[in-house]
Scaffold this motif. Structure first.
Motif, PDB file in Angstrom:
ATOM      1  N   VAL A   2       0.841  -1.204   0.000  1.00  0.00           N
ATOM      2  CA  VAL A   2       0.000   0.000   0.000  1.00  0.00           C
ATOM      3  C   VAL A   2       0.878   1.257   0.000  1.00  0.00           C
ATOM      4  N   SER A   3       1.934   1.253   0.813  1.00  0.00           N
ATOM      5  CA  SER A   3       2.818   2.421   0.870  1.00  0.00           C
ATOM      6  C   SER A   3       3.474   2.677  -0.479  1.00  0.00           C
ATOM      7  N   PHE A   4       3.937   1.617  -1.149  1.00  0.00           N
ATOM      8  CA  PHE A   4       4.572   1.810  -2.453  1.00  0.00           C
ATOM      9  C   PHE A   4       3.608   2.475  -3.425  1.00  0.00           C
ATOM     10  N   GLU A   5       2.358   2.059  -3.372  1.00  0.00           N
ATOM     11  CA  GLU A   5       1.375   2.642  -4.291  1.00  0.00           C
ATOM     12  C   GLU A   5       1.032   4.078  -3.888  1.00  0.00           C
ATOM     13  N   VAL A   6       0.730   4.285  -2.623  1.00  0.00           N
ATOM     14  CA  VAL A   6       0.276   5.603  -2.161  1.00  0.00           C
ATOM     15  C   VAL A   6       1.418   6.625  -2.192  1.00  0.00           C
ATOM     16  N   PHE A   7       2.633   6.189  -1.893  1.00  0.00           N
ATOM     17  CA  PHE A   7       3.767   7.114  -1.856  1.00  0.00           C
ATOM     18  C   PHE A   7       4.431   7.290  -3.223  1.00  0.00           C
ATOM     19  N   GLY A   8       3.881   6.641  -4.261  1.00  0.00           N
ATOM     20  CA  GLY A   8       4.389   6.863  -5.616  1.00  0.00           C
ATOM     21  C   GLY A   8       5.709   6.179  -5.926  1.00  0.00           C
ATOM     22  N   GLN A   9       5.954   5.013  -5.305  1.00  0.00           N
ATOM     23  CA  GLN A   9       7.231   4.333  -5.519  1.00  0.00           C
ATOM     24  C   GLN A   9       7.282   3.541  -6.823  1.00  0.00           C
ATOM     25  N   TYR A  10       6.120   3.223  -7.396  1.00  0.00           N
ATOM     26  CA  TYR A  10       6.153   2.363  -8.579  1.00  0.00           C
ATOM     27  C   TYR A  10       6.649   3.094  -9.817  1.00  0.00           C
ATOM     28  N   GLY A  11       6.609   4.404  -9.797  1.00  0.00           N
ATOM     29  CA  GLY A  11       7.034   5.139 -10.982  1.00  0.00           C
ATOM     30  C   GLY A  11       5.900   5.171 -11.994  1.00  0.00           C
ATOM     31  N   ALA A  12       5.844   6.253 -12.735  1.00  0.00           N
ATOM     32  CA  ALA A  12       4.757   6.415 -13.704  1.00  0.00           C
ATOM     33  C   ALA A  12       4.862   5.346 -14.780  1.00  0.00           C
ATOM     34  N   GLY A  13       3.758   4.677 -15.055  1.00  0.00           N
ATOM     35  CA  GLY A  13       3.700   3.774 -16.193  1.00  0.00           C
ATOM     36  C   GLY A  13       4.197   2.359 -15.958  1.00  0.00           C
ATOM     37  N   THR A  14       4.878   2.101 -14.823  1.00  0.00           N
ATOM     38  CA  THR A  14       5.393   0.752 -14.609  1.00  0.00           C
ATOM     39  C   THR A  14       4.256  -0.226 -14.332  1.00  0.00           C
ATOM     40  N   PHE A  15       3.497   0.078 -13.295  1.00  0.00           N
ATOM     41  CA  PHE A  15       2.316  -0.738 -13.015  1.00  0.00           C
ATOM     42  C   PHE A  15       1.088   0.146 -13.184  1.00  0.00           C
ATOM     43  N   THR A  16       0.296  -0.160 -14.188  1.00  0.00           N
ATOM     44  CA  THR A  16      -0.926   0.611 -14.417  1.00  0.00           C
ATOM     45  C   THR A  16      -2.128  -0.130 -13.837  1.00  0.00           C
ATOM     46  N   ALA A  17      -2.074  -1.465 -13.834  1.00  0.00           N
ATOM     47  CA  ALA A  17      -3.187  -2.280 -13.317  1.00  0.00           C
ATOM     48  C   ALA A  17      -2.945  -2.529 -11.832  1.00  0.00           C
ATOM     49  N   ARG A  18      -3.063  -1.441 -11.054  1.00  0.00           N
ATOM     50  CA  ARG A  18      -2.628  -1.536  -9.654  1.00  0.00           C
ATOM     51  C   ARG A  18      -3.566  -2.336  -8.771  1.00  0.00           C
ATOM     52  N   GLU A  19      -4.846  -2.308  -9.092  1.00  0.00           N
ATOM     53  CA  GLU A  19      -5.769  -3.101  -8.290  1.00  0.00           C
ATOM     54  C   GLU A  19      -5.511  -4.592  -8.540  1.00  0.00           C
ATOM     55  N   GLU A  20      -5.206  -4.926  -9.786  1.00  0.00           N
ATOM     56  CA  GLU A  20      -4.905  -6.330 -10.108  1.00  0.00           C
ATOM     57  C   GLU A  20      -3.590  -6.760  -9.462  1.00  0.00           C
ATOM     58  N   LEU A  21      -2.610  -5.872  -9.489  1.00  0.00           N
ATOM     59  CA  LEU A  21      -1.329  -6.182  -8.842  1.00  0.00           C
ATOM     60  C   LEU A  21      -1.554  -6.426  -7.354  1.00  0.00           C
ATOM     61  N   PHE A  22      -2.337  -5.537  -6.735  1.00  0.00           N
ATOM     62  CA  PHE A  22      -2.599  -5.671  -5.306  1.00  0.00           C
ATOM     63  C   PHE A  22      -3.385  -6.951  -5.019  1.00  0.00           C
TER      64      PHE A  22
END
Lengths: 268, 268
Positions: free
Chosen positions: A228-248
């Motif tokens: 959750v922190s990686f997603e909320v704090f912007g650690q994934y970088g733009a465009g790397t993971f777009t399907a974030r709900e599926e990743l989670f």
């Protein structure tokens, strides 16, 4: 607007009337007198502005003086309700922990008790949903510590442990129902010091879950917040993971497995 | 003390001489002239003070003016070297990412290449060691975002992806050596959107690792930082986990398993 909200405070008054328990008291019982209602309303206004400042400036730069300015009163008037900046941070912490705790409890309770995997998924999803909706309050709870501020354990530990308490309840319930088992190929040895910590936790919470599974539960807990922190704090970088709900969702399913929980929806 | 460090800047000069690449250039090649050496020294001094202020006040409250005061110069003089607060944050980010990256690379390189589990454990241990030694710089990289600040991707992405690049190298090496396989009882389905993201990542990094294992690698990555953040940010609470190195060791062993890596020390 209640009279005492716009009353300019006397400097000599600072802190005198400050009520450290204003928020929990207000939440626990309805204020009865007009004066109590006015006070509860003012504390609620201060908290609302505190949340806005949190989003604008971050916890480390939070200023009670600036909150007073937005409330339209001199800072000495605000000190009657919230003693100082530390107290404002504490009230914001308790407020946020309880909102998160309420949402997690409601999400878990909406899934049948015997669907342990489903309850875990509901818990994780509720944490993520709240964090995405309230990123700056999530950051206050799970992000960088605020330099110079130490949360008063006797007031924040209860609200601050609601998610792990809910998670432990799911794990222990699954274990007692004979439905908790690590399916991984190996279980690392639990060293003596860690075993001591786990024994203490087991006693404190009245748990039956054995060492390796309890340590795995702790990993599922920190890993949930890591994702959750990686997603909320912007650690994934733009465009790397777009399907974030599926990743989670994938992460949660693997983490349920790590913790030894059955897949969601597999209640007997 | 080099002359131009104590030169009071002309307000009209602000930003004119600021060199956005001062830090990487200084790191990449030794300054040759006395003036270049003096400049590099001043930027290094500003960074050192910036790191101290980070620890004292937190990233959100970082002030270039306050750094100038500690350097003993008027702020307009500092602007000759570091354009503004955002630039100071960027330099601190790059500096910290590279120090972390160097330590991770060295730790990984000290383990035989075929010991994929050992390399993963070394990577995780290096992240934790650095974070415990540099908590406020760790918080800058992996904690709460700084309100109003956006890291310039073209400068921070390289340094900021060194740990995940090292991790991906271990996972892909293990897969190509036929030593990467999830041992868990089940592998969750990878939904279409996530599969698309993973395919893009595979192409970008030239990887062979298939979807489920790549998603598991991402989970091992965020979980590693989740565990480190909980410890460094004080989430465990006093007294709950005292054997933290043992707890982390257990977590790393389970995470290696999650990612499909063989146990540390099991090179053929």
């Amino acid at each position: 607007m209640p009279e005492d909200r716009i009353e300019a405070g006397d400097e000599a008054d600072v802190g005198v009337e400050a009520d450290a328990d204003a928020l929990p008291a207000a939440a626990a019982s309805r204020p009865r007198t007009p004066r109590e209602r006015a006070r509860a309303q003012t504390v609620a206004d201060i908290l609302r502005l505190g949340r806005e400042h949190l989003a604008l400036h971050g916890a480390a730069a939070l200023s009670l003086r600036a909150v007073a300015r937005d409330l339209g009163v001199v800072s000495s008037a605000v000190y009657r309700y919230v003693e100082n900046r530390e107290e404002l941070l504490t009230l914001l912490l308790i407020d946020a922990y309880n909102e998160l705790g309420d949402e997690v409890d409601a999400a878990v309770a909406a899934v049948p008790e015997a669907d342990f995997g489903g309850r875990f998924a509901a818990l994780g999803g509720a944490v993520r949903d709240w964090a995405l909706r309230e990123p700056s309050r999530y950051a206050l709870l799970f992000g960088s510590p605020v330099p110079g501020y130490q949360a008063p354990a006797e007031r924040t530990t209860g609200p601050g442990t609601r998610v792990i308490t809910a998670l432990i309840g799911i794990l222990d319930g699954a274990f007692r129902a004979g439905r908790l088992a690590a399916t991984g190929g190996r279980s690392p040895a639990v060293a003596a010091g860690l075993a001591g910590d786990l024994a203490k936790i087991r006693t404190e919470f009245g748990l039956a879950v054995p060492d390796d599974l309890l340590a795995r539960g702790a990993l599922a807990w920190t890993s949930l917040f890591g994702a959750v922190s990686f997603e909320v704090f912007g650690q994934y970088g733009a465009g790397t993971f777009t399907a974030r709900e599926e990743l989670f969702g994938h992460h949660l399913a693997v983490l349920a497995d790590v913790a030894g929980l059955p897949p969601a929806g597999s209640a007997p």
